[in-house]
Design a protein around this motif. Sequence first.
Motif, PDB file in Angstrom:
ATOM      1  N   LYS A  20       0.808  -1.213   0.000  1.00 13.13           N
ATOM      2  CA  LYS A  20       0.000   0.000   0.000  1.00 13.13           C
ATOM      3  C   LYS A  20       0.848   1.273   0.000  1.00 13.13           C
ATOM      4  CE  LYS A  20      -3.805  -2.243   2.482  1.00 13.13           C
ATOM      5  NZ  LYS A  20      -4.657  -2.214   3.703  1.00 13.13           N
ATOM      6  N   THR A  21       2.138   1.127   0.294  1.00  8.14           N
ATOM      7  CA  THR A  21       3.020   2.296   0.337  1.00  8.14           C
ATOM      8  C   THR A  21       3.834   2.393  -0.940  1.00  8.14           C
ATOM      9  OG1 THR A  21       4.775   1.048   1.434  1.00  8.14           O
ATOM     10  CG2 THR A  21       3.168   2.181   2.844  1.00  8.14           C
ATOM     11  N   ASP A  22       4.245   3.604  -1.276  1.00 10.74           N
ATOM     12  CA  ASP A  22       5.055   3.871  -2.463  1.00 10.74           C
ATOM     13  C   ASP A  22       6.502   4.046  -2.024  1.00 10.74           C
ATOM     14  OD1 ASP A  22       6.230   4.630  -4.776  1.00 10.74           O
ATOM     15  OD2 ASP A  22       4.830   6.241  -5.246  1.00 10.74           O
ATOM     16  N   ASP A  23       7.350   3.046  -2.291  1.00  9.54           N
ATOM     17  CA  ASP A  23       8.746   3.087  -1.871  1.00  9.54           C
ATOM     18  C   ASP A  23       9.682   3.563  -2.975  1.00  9.54           C
ATOM     19  OD1 ASP A  23       8.086   2.131   0.663  1.00  9.54           O
ATOM     20  OD2 ASP A  23       8.105   0.066  -0.037  1.00  9.54           O
ATOM     21  N   GLY A  24       9.135   4.065  -4.063  1.00 10.57           N
ATOM     22  CA  GLY A  24       9.961   4.646  -5.110  1.00 10.57           C
ATOM     23  C   GLY A  24      10.136   3.741  -6.316  1.00 10.57           C
ATOM     24  N   HIS A  25      10.794   4.279  -7.320  1.00  3.94           N
ATOM     25  CA  HIS A  25      11.038   3.537  -8.546  1.00  3.94           C
ATOM     26  C   HIS A  25      12.298   4.080  -9.207  1.00  3.94           C
ATOM     27  CE1 HIS A  25       8.884   7.146  -9.884  1.00  3.94           C
ATOM     28  NE2 HIS A  25       9.544   7.005 -11.017  1.00  3.94           N
ATOM     29  N   SER A  26      12.828   3.340 -10.165  1.00  7.70           N
ATOM     30  CA  SER A  26      13.969   3.788 -10.956  1.00  7.70           C
ATOM     31  C   SER A  26      13.841   3.213 -12.359  1.00  7.70           C
ATOM     32  CB  SER A  26      15.296   3.363 -10.314  1.00  7.70           C
ATOM     33  OG  SER A  26      15.387   1.952 -10.270  1.00  7.70           O
ATOM     34  N   THR A  27      14.639   3.724 -13.268  1.00  4.98           N
ATOM     35  CA  THR A  27      14.575   3.294 -14.662  1.00  4.98           C
ATOM     36  C   THR A  27      15.969   2.982 -15.192  1.00  4.98           C
ATOM     37  OG1 THR A  27      14.653   5.612 -15.360  1.00  4.98           O
ATOM     38  CG2 THR A  27      12.483   4.569 -15.212  1.00  4.98           C
ATOM     39  N   SER A  28      16.007   2.263 -16.301  1.00  2.62           N
ATOM     40  CA  SER A  28      17.270   1.896 -16.929  1.00  2.62           C
ATOM     41  C   SER A  28      17.090   1.864 -18.443  1.00  2.62           C
ATOM     42  CB  SER A  28      17.728   0.520 -16.424  1.00  2.62           C
ATOM     43  OG  SER A  28      18.958   0.148 -17.005  1.00  2.62           O
ATOM     44  N   LEU A  29      18.086   2.363 -19.159  1.00  2.00           N
ATOM     45  CA  LEU A  29      18.115   2.341 -20.616  1.00  2.00           C
ATOM     46  C   LEU A  29      19.459   1.779 -21.056  1.00  2.00           C
ATOM     47  CD1 LEU A  29      16.828   5.980 -21.264  1.00  2.00           C
ATOM     48  CD2 LEU A  29      15.469   3.888 -21.526  1.00  2.00           C
ATOM     49  N   TYR A  30      19.439   0.818 -21.993  1.00  2.00           N
ATOM     50  CA  TYR A  30      20.735   0.296 -22.441  1.00  2.00           C
ATOM     51  C   TYR A  30      20.615  -0.359 -23.813  1.00  2.00           C
ATOM     52  CZ  TYR A  30      19.146  -4.300 -20.700  1.00  2.00           C
ATOM     53  OH  TYR A  30      18.447  -5.461 -20.456  1.00  2.00           O
ATOM     54  N   ALA A  31      21.782  -0.601 -24.419  1.00  2.00           N
ATOM     55  CA  ALA A  31      21.883  -1.268 -25.713  1.00  2.00           C
ATOM     56  C   ALA A  31      22.819  -2.461 -25.584  1.00  2.00           C
ATOM     57  CB  ALA A  31      22.394  -0.308 -26.783  1.00  2.00           C
ATOM     58  N   LYS A  32      22.564  -3.461 -26.423  1.00  5.30           N
ATOM     59  CA  LYS A  32      23.371  -4.683 -26.412  1.00  5.30           C
ATOM     60  C   LYS A  32      23.731  -5.049 -27.846  1.00  5.30           C
ATOM     61  CE  LYS A  32      22.947  -9.609 -25.157  1.00  5.30           C
ATOM     62  NZ  LYS A  32      22.033 -10.616 -24.537  1.00  5.30           N
ATOM     63  N   TYR A  33      25.002  -5.472 -28.054  1.00  3.47           N
ATOM     64  CA  TYR A  33      25.460  -5.885 -29.382  1.00  3.47           C
ATOM     65  C   TYR A  33      26.126  -7.254 -29.275  1.00  3.47           C
ATOM     66  CZ  TYR A  33      27.963  -6.088 -33.806  1.00  3.47           C
ATOM     67  OH  TYR A  33      28.432  -6.485 -35.028  1.00  3.47           O
ATOM     68  N   MET A  34      25.666  -8.211 -30.069  1.00  4.80           N
ATOM     69  CA  MET A  34      26.246  -9.559 -30.084  1.00  4.80           C
ATOM     70  C   MET A  34      27.473  -9.563 -30.987  1.00  4.80           C
ATOM     71  SD  MET A  34      24.391 -13.226 -30.880  1.00  4.80           S
ATOM     72  CE  MET A  34      24.004 -12.816 -32.590  1.00  4.80           C
TER      73      MET A  34
END
Length: 249
Positions: free
Chosen positions: A81-95
């Motif tokens: 019921k409580t909001d403990d926060g959030h975070s985000t991530s952006l990335y690229a991958k090359y084989m």
Amino acid sequence: MKLILINFMAVIMFCIVALLNTPLQAQQYNSDNYLSKPHGMATIILTYGERNSMFMNTFSLLPRWEFTVAAYIYNNDNDPKTDDGHSTSLYAKYMIYENESKTGGVAVKAGTGLDPGYLDGNERVNDAFQTFWTNAPITVAFFDNQISWDIMPGASMTRHYGDEDQTVWAFTYSTRLAWYPFNPELSIVGEIYSSEGELNVPVEYRAGLCWEPSQYSVFALTYDDEFKGSNGAGWEFGVMLFTPPFAKL
């Protein structure tokens, strides 16, 4: 209220995934393998866990390339019921390389934001998107593909870290071992991951079962904790949905 709404939407999407007759795969491990999805494929990943839940989209817009955006929702006090926060991530991958049998290879990844296990305590919320990182997933198969070993060394730089507002550097590492004792469908998986350097966090382990009824469908249930602590991710269940190859550049 915001956290309840986000969790509700995650459950709805999970139900939609379960009902669709399309390929699925589980993904809540910190380690990654070398493989990039086929050109044009989009991937939706949902993980629900005790410490944090994850929603991730991956797009294979170019051959051998993957582009990913992820969001993490935290539940530090075990109260949904409580909001403990959030975070985000952006990335690229090359084989970079894949062997002839398609059981091993090498890739490289780089991005901003970081998996919650690499940041300490409350800094997971405050500093996750202040981090820039790179790593190199390496996959090796042994004993006629009964054992698959992923090794992922890397490095990270986090700006404005802690109360002293410092820039800190770290060596990150993650390794995962999958054992298929009976057949290619069921595996026992374990991994260890942490970071060393100016950003030094407790070593965590994750272990669980993966069921792969087909080459497209994989489900996993895992448990995660710290070797010396109690801030691990706990129980997690994840699923991955693949689309037909439509997102091409």
